[in-house]
Scaffold this motif. Structure first.
Motif, PDB file in Angstrom:
ATOM      1  N   GLU A  20       0.696  -1.084   0.063  1.00  0.00           N
ATOM      2  CA  GLU A  20      -0.052   0.030  -0.111  1.00  0.00           C
ATOM      3  C   GLU A  20       0.944   1.056   0.179  1.00  0.00           C
ATOM      4  O   GLU A  20       0.433   2.263  -0.844  1.00  0.00           O
ATOM      5  N   ASN A  21       1.964   1.185   0.592  1.00  0.00           N
ATOM      6  CA  ASN A  21       2.695   2.389   0.800  1.00  0.00           C
ATOM      7  C   ASN A  21       3.908   2.275   0.117  1.00  0.00           C
ATOM      8  O   ASN A  21       4.853   3.421  -0.071  1.00  0.00           O
ATOM      9  N   ALA A  22       4.396   1.291  -0.336  1.00  0.00           N
ATOM     10  CA  ALA A  22       5.855   0.932  -1.251  1.00  0.00           C
ATOM     11  C   ALA A  22       5.795   1.918  -2.407  1.00  0.00           C
ATOM     12  O   ALA A  22       5.027   2.323  -3.189  1.00  0.00           O
ATOM     13  N   LYS A  23       7.317   2.495  -2.550  1.00  0.00           N
ATOM     14  CA  LYS A  23       7.550   3.152  -3.649  1.00  0.00           C
ATOM     15  C   LYS A  23       8.845   2.685  -3.960  1.00  0.00           C
ATOM     16  O   LYS A  23       9.787   2.678  -3.163  1.00  0.00           O
ATOM     17  N   VAL A  24       9.154   2.317  -5.295  1.00  0.00           N
ATOM     18  CA  VAL A  24      10.824   1.670  -5.585  1.00  0.00           C
ATOM     19  C   VAL A  24      11.303   2.496  -6.555  1.00  0.00           C
ATOM     20  O   VAL A  24      10.747   2.866  -7.503  1.00  0.00           O
ATOM     21  N   LEU A  25      12.494   3.206  -5.912  1.00  0.00           N
ATOM     22  CA  LEU A  25      13.566   3.790  -7.095  1.00  0.00           C
ATOM     23  C   LEU A  25      14.734   2.916  -7.427  1.00  0.00           C
ATOM     24  O   LEU A  25      15.386   2.411  -6.464  1.00  0.00           O
ATOM     25  N   ILE A  26      14.596   2.556  -8.550  1.00  0.00           N
ATOM     26  CA  ILE A  26      15.792   1.664  -9.018  1.00  0.00           C
ATOM     27  C   ILE A  26      16.771   2.661  -9.631  1.00  0.00           C
ATOM     28  O   ILE A  26      16.676   3.626 -10.572  1.00  0.00           O
ATOM     29  N   ILE A  27      18.149   2.358  -8.931  1.00  0.00           N
ATOM     30  CA  ILE A  27      19.232   3.504  -9.267  1.00  0.00           C
ATOM     31  C   ILE A  27      20.356   2.749  -9.998  1.00  0.00           C
ATOM     32  O   ILE A  27      20.929   1.809  -9.305  1.00  0.00           O
ATOM     33  N   ARG A  28      20.632   3.193 -11.262  1.00  0.00           N
ATOM     34  CA  ARG A  28      21.968   2.681 -11.713  1.00  0.00           C
ATOM     35  C   ARG A  28      23.119   3.452 -11.373  1.00  0.00           C
ATOM     36  O   ARG A  28      23.016   4.546 -11.628  1.00  0.00           O
ATOM     37  N   LEU A  29      24.107   3.203 -10.566  1.00  0.00           N
ATOM     38  CA  LEU A  29      25.059   3.940 -10.341  1.00  0.00           C
ATOM     39  C   LEU A  29      26.019   4.081 -11.333  1.00  0.00           C
ATOM     40  O   LEU A  29      26.032   3.423 -12.489  1.00  0.00           O
ATOM     41  N   PRO A  30      26.692   5.139 -11.360  1.00  0.00           N
ATOM     42  CA  PRO A  30      27.591   5.671 -12.412  1.00  0.00           C
ATOM     43  C   PRO A  30      28.531   4.539 -12.930  1.00  0.00           C
ATOM     44  O   PRO A  30      29.347   3.623 -12.238  1.00  0.00           O
TER      45      PRO A  30
END
Length: 541
Positions: A20-30
């Motif tokens: 219900e509360n989740a948000k996923v940020l997928i980050i490709r590191l440099p």
């Protein structure tokens, strides 16, 4: 007192509140700006499992390095994720190409092997720049992970970080000592792990561990679970990844498409088998075609099949034919594709299909042109068959680029095997044309969890507990695998090639080796005497 990490995991084990509360940020590191197929596939998979889950992709590799931290914090502030998924692609830097502060092979060889004191000093200075760049990247990425989690906790106190990717899967034991406590480290494929995290289920059986705890023994060797891969939905990806057009607009990037996962082989220096697993899982042809069709409509014409090997064994020849027949049937004009190919796994029909569907370039990692060394390195192929199949490709009309990867001095290299490799390479040039065949000269960057590492232990070349991420000279000289008695010889040859023709390094190395050692009869290169178990096989028995 209860463990703070247990509280975090318990919070994520409440399915209703988690989703219900989740948000996923997928980050490709440099890293080098290669098309980020891993993060894209992760996002696509999660969206299919949880259609209402807010997901966003942030590709820091597509940004100037000076901006990455500011943009990361800005995205966290605006998106307010509960789960940060970091993808870390590169760590080791040994390669015969420029990058990360210079050419690591040239700098290393100048420092280790140059006779001229000025060159030795130049190599040492170049090595110091590489060390600065290497450690700077390590510290920067760790700082980005730490600051990202701290910033996310401002908005959600139980925010967590998961770190995965190629580099993490290989160096997970070392990274487990330096990443923030509570970070989840994923080895290999991350899809099932992320599913369980978001559903609030236990992750104890997944290929992962939590920083602050000791990973279970043999974690890297556990096999991934098989799953059916469906076509990536690029209309959705475009909606959560504004940087997609950065890769598409120029038209010069090869865009990744995966047709299978896993590699069944046991090459002595390779970690694909342990990272992706030995079980080859072929994606349904209709799903691969659907993905290619979407990319084609977006203007993509250059495709890189990102499989560990496009045709990993003879049993997969028919799968490759089925896919290429389907591509041909689509009549997508202008498609050019490339891949890593085991050229021992071809027949005339497949060679013809490859040419007809636009194979524009392929790499074959034969490592050595000596069948004896190929056998000792557990490569599992027959050099005679490779030649026969290359002839099939030439007869089918292939006239494009061939990159042949040679990793000299891996094990038992000597003048006889050098002459054999020269003979083999000249035969490939005869088949395809001298200008079409590029020898890519590599010296193995020794990696943990490989048979070669165990061989190094048994021979006393390495000591247990060494740091495979180290760039200290006394460690780097061992990890850039070029042992004696041939080490100084290859050092001298490579330095001469860098001096005389750095823009055509591979061909120059081959010419210099032929000048100094001559060429064996081709039949000698194709013959491997049976002398019992190889040194590698004995080392890992």
């Amino acid at each position: 007192m209860s463990n703070p990490q247990s509280k975090k995991l318990n919070a994520l084990r409440q399915p209703s509140s988690t989703l219900e509360n989740a948000k996923v940020l997928i980050i490709r590191l440099p890293c080098n700006p290669i098309f980020p197929i891993g993060p894209i596939y992760l996002a696509d998979h999660l969206h299919k499992c949880f259609p209402t889950l807010p997901i966003k992709i942030l590709d820091l590799a597509a940004l100037p390095s000076i901006d990455v931290e500011r943009v990361l914090i800005s995205n966290i502030n605006s998106f307010q994720p509960t789960l940060l998924v970091f993808s870390w692609r590169d760590i080791q830097i040994y390669a015969p190409v420029d990058g990360r502060g210079g050419n690591p092979l040239q700098h290393s060889f100048e420092a280790f092997y140059a006779q001229n004191p000025l060159k030795k000093i130049r190599g040492a200075i170049g090595g110091l720049r590489l060390m600065k760049s290497h450690y700077g990247e390590l510290w920067r990425n760790q700082r980005l992970i730490k600051k990202g989690v701290e910033q996310a906790k401002i908005y959600f106190k139980n925010a967590m970080a998961l770190v995965g990717g190629g580099a993490v899967s290989v160096f997970y034991e070392q990274l487990g000592k330096s990443l923030p406590k509570g970070t989840i480290i994923s080895i290999g494929e991350g899809e099932p792990l992320l599913e369980k995290l978001l559903l609030g289920k236990s992750i104890n059986e997944e290929r992962c561990f939590i920083v602050g705890k000791t990973p279970r023994s043999g974690l890297i060797h556990e096999q991934p679970k098989s799953a059916i891969k469906t076509a990536c939905d690029y209309s959705y990806i475009a909606s959560i990844w504004p940087q997609l057009n950065w890769y598409l607009d120029g038209g010069d990037f090869y865009i990744g498409v995966q047709t299978k996962r896993g590699c069944p082989h046991n090459c002595c220096y390779c970690v694909y088998t342990v990272v992706e697993g030995k079980q080859v899982r072929v994606n349904p042809v209709e799903e691969v075609i659907s993905e290619i069709r979407q990319l084609y409509k977006l203007g993509v014409r250059n495709i890189w099949f990102t499989d560990a090997q496009f045709i990993p064994a003879k049993r997969y020849i028919e799968d490759a034919k089925e896919l290429l027949k389907a591509i041909k049937k689509e009549k997508m004009d202008g498609i050019r594709w490339a891949a890593y190919i085991r050229a021992d796994n071809l027949d005339a029909e497949l060679a013809k299909l490859m040419v007809e569907t636009g194979m524009s370039y392929f790499e074959i990692g034969i490592t050595s042109g000596s069948q004896e060394l190929v056998r000792k390195m557990r490569m599992g192929y027959n050099l005679r068959t490779v030649i026969e199949n290359c002839i099939l490709l030439a007869n089918a009309g292939f006239k494009d680029h061939v990159s042949v990867n040679y990793s000299f001095n891996v094990i038992d290299e000597r003048p006889e095997t050098i002459r054999q490799t020269i003979a083999y390479h000249r035969e490939l040039e005869r088949i395809f044309g001298v200008k079409k065949v590029e020898p890519a000269i590599f010296f193995i960057g020794l990696q943990p969890h490989t048979h070669l590492e165990q061989y190094g232990f048994d021979k006393g070349l390495l000591k247990p507990g060494y740091n495979p991420m180290s760039m200290m000279p006394w460690t780097a000289r061992k990890l850039l695998w070029n042992p004696e008695p041939m080490g100084k010889t290859f050092g001298r040859i490579c330095l001469e090639a860098f001096d005389s023709c750095p823009n055509d390094f591979g061909r120059t190395v081959m010419n210099l080796l032929e000048r100094d050692y001559g060429v064996a009869p081709l039949a000698e290169a194709l013959r491997a005497p049976l002398e019992g178990r190889s040194a590698i096989a004995k080392a890992v028995r």
